[in-house]
Write a protein that holds these residues in place. Structure first.
Motif, short mmCIF file in Angstrom:
data_model
loop_
_atom_site.label_atom_id
_atom_site.label_comp_id
_atom_site.label_asym_id
_atom_site.label_seq_id
_atom_site.Cartn_x
_atom_site.Cartn_y
_atom_site.Cartn_z
N GLU A 137 0.82 -1.21 0.00
CA GLU A 137 0.00 0.00 0.00
C GLU A 137 0.85 1.26 0.00
OE1 GLU A 137 -3.02 0.14 3.00
OE2 GLU A 137 -3.63 -1.92 2.63
N SER A 138 2.12 1.12 -0.32
CA SER A 138 3.02 2.26 -0.41
C SER A 138 3.88 2.07 -1.65
CB SER A 138 3.86 2.36 0.87
OG SER A 138 4.58 3.58 0.90
N GLY A 139 4.89 2.88 -1.79
CA GLY A 139 5.69 2.79 -3.00
C GLY A 139 7.17 2.69 -2.73
N ILE A 140 7.90 2.41 -3.80
CA ILE A 140 9.36 2.38 -3.76
C ILE A 140 9.82 3.33 -4.87
CG2 ILE A 140 11.46 1.01 -4.02
CD1 ILE A 140 9.71 -1.47 -3.31
N GLU A 141 10.65 4.26 -4.49
CA GLU A 141 11.19 5.20 -5.47
C GLU A 141 12.66 5.41 -5.15
OE1 GLU A 141 10.96 7.13 -8.86
OE2 GLU A 141 9.10 6.42 -7.94
N ASN A 142 13.52 5.30 -6.18
CA ASN A 142 14.96 5.45 -5.99
C ASN A 142 15.48 4.51 -4.90
OD1 ASN A 142 15.23 7.49 -7.98
ND2 ASN A 142 14.49 8.99 -6.51
N GLY A 143 14.92 3.33 -4.81
CA GLY A 143 15.36 2.35 -3.84
C GLY A 143 14.88 2.60 -2.41
N ILE A 144 14.06 3.60 -2.21
CA ILE A 144 13.55 3.93 -0.87
C ILE A 144 12.16 3.32 -0.72
CG2 ILE A 144 12.87 5.79 0.69
CD1 ILE A 144 14.93 7.56 -0.82
N HIS A 145 12.00 2.50 0.31
CA HIS A 145 10.71 1.88 0.62
C HIS A 145 9.91 2.85 1.49
CE1 HIS A 145 11.72 -2.23 -0.82
NE2 HIS A 145 12.93 -1.73 -0.67
N TYR A 146 8.94 3.50 0.91
CA TYR A 146 8.24 4.58 1.60
C TYR A 146 7.26 4.11 2.66
CZ TYR A 146 10.59 8.18 -0.89
OH TYR A 146 11.58 9.01 -1.33
#
Length: 176
Positions: free
Chosen positions: A88-97
Motif C-alpha cells: 500500500e506504499s511505493g518504492i522510489e529510488n530504492g527507498i521503501h516509503y
C-alpha cells in the motif's frame, strides 16, 4: 500545548506508572496518527493496541533482555504495535516509503501523547517474526515500530542535539 513545545518536551520513556490509559485517550492518539501524510495518500499503516497481559507477554518475548525498553513495555498499561502493508506504499529510488509513512504516523502519535502527558518510546530492535506470529499479524504486514504507552514514572533530561548549523545548509551543500 504548542507544537514546538511538544517537540521539545517529547522524551523516550522507559518507566511507567501502573495508571490505566482510557480507550478514549488511545483513540485520540490513533486519530492523530491517522492524520499523518503518506505515499500517494495510501495510508499503509495499521495499529494494534494491546492491553491484555498474555498478549503483551508475546510482545515481550520478541525483545532481548539487553534491550532497555523491554522493562517499559512490561510496565506500561498499553503497547501499540505499528505495522504497515508495503504493497500500500511505493518504492522510489530504492527507498521503501512504507517505512517513512509509518514513521510519520507513529511520530504524530508520540507528539499527541506528549501533549496529553503520556509517555512513549519508539522501539525497533525486536524479533519481528516472533511478535507477528504471537499476535496473529498477517505475514504481508511489516512491524515498523512498537511503543509502550502510559503515564511516565520518570522525567529524563533532554538528549543532546546537534546545532542547526551542523545539519542545515542554505543554497550550497556544506555552507550556512
Amino acid at each position: 500545548m504548542e507544537l514546538l513545545q511538544a517537540l521539545q518536551d517529547r522524551r523516550s520513556i522507559r518507566k511507567y506508572k501502573d495508571t490505566p490509559v482510557g480507550r478514549e485517550a488511545v483513540e485520540h492518539l490513533l486519530e492523530a496518527a491517522r492524520l499523518a501524510p503518506s505515499w500517494k495518500n495510501q495510508q499503509c499503516w495499521r495499529f494494534l493496541v494491546v492491553t491484555d497481559a498474555a498478549k503483551r507477554e508475546k510482545i515481550l518475548a520478541g525483545f532481548g533482555d539487553d534491550n532497555p525498553g523491554k522493562k517499559g513495555i512490561a510496565a506500561a498499561p498499553v503497547t501499540i504495535v505499528v505495522c504497515a502493508d508495503p504493497a500500500e506504499s511505493g518504492i522510489e529510488n530504492g527507498i521503501h516509503y512504507y517505512v517513512a509513512d509509518t514513521a510519520m504516523a507513529l511520530e504524530h502519535l508520540c507528539l499527541a501523547a506528549t501533549e496529553m502527558g503520556l509517555g512513549t518510546c519508539w522501539m525497533g530492535l525486536f524479533n519481528e517474526d516472533l511478535i507477528r506470529k504471537g499476535l496473529g499479524i498477517p505475514p504481508t504486514f511489516r512491524i515498523v515500530g512498537i511503543t509502550p504507552l502510559g503515564y511516565p514514572d520518570q522525567d529524563p533530561k533532554p538528549r543532546p542535539r546537534k546545532e542547526l548549523n551542523e545539519i542545515a545548509y542554505f543554497e550550497k551543500w556544506g555552507e550556512n
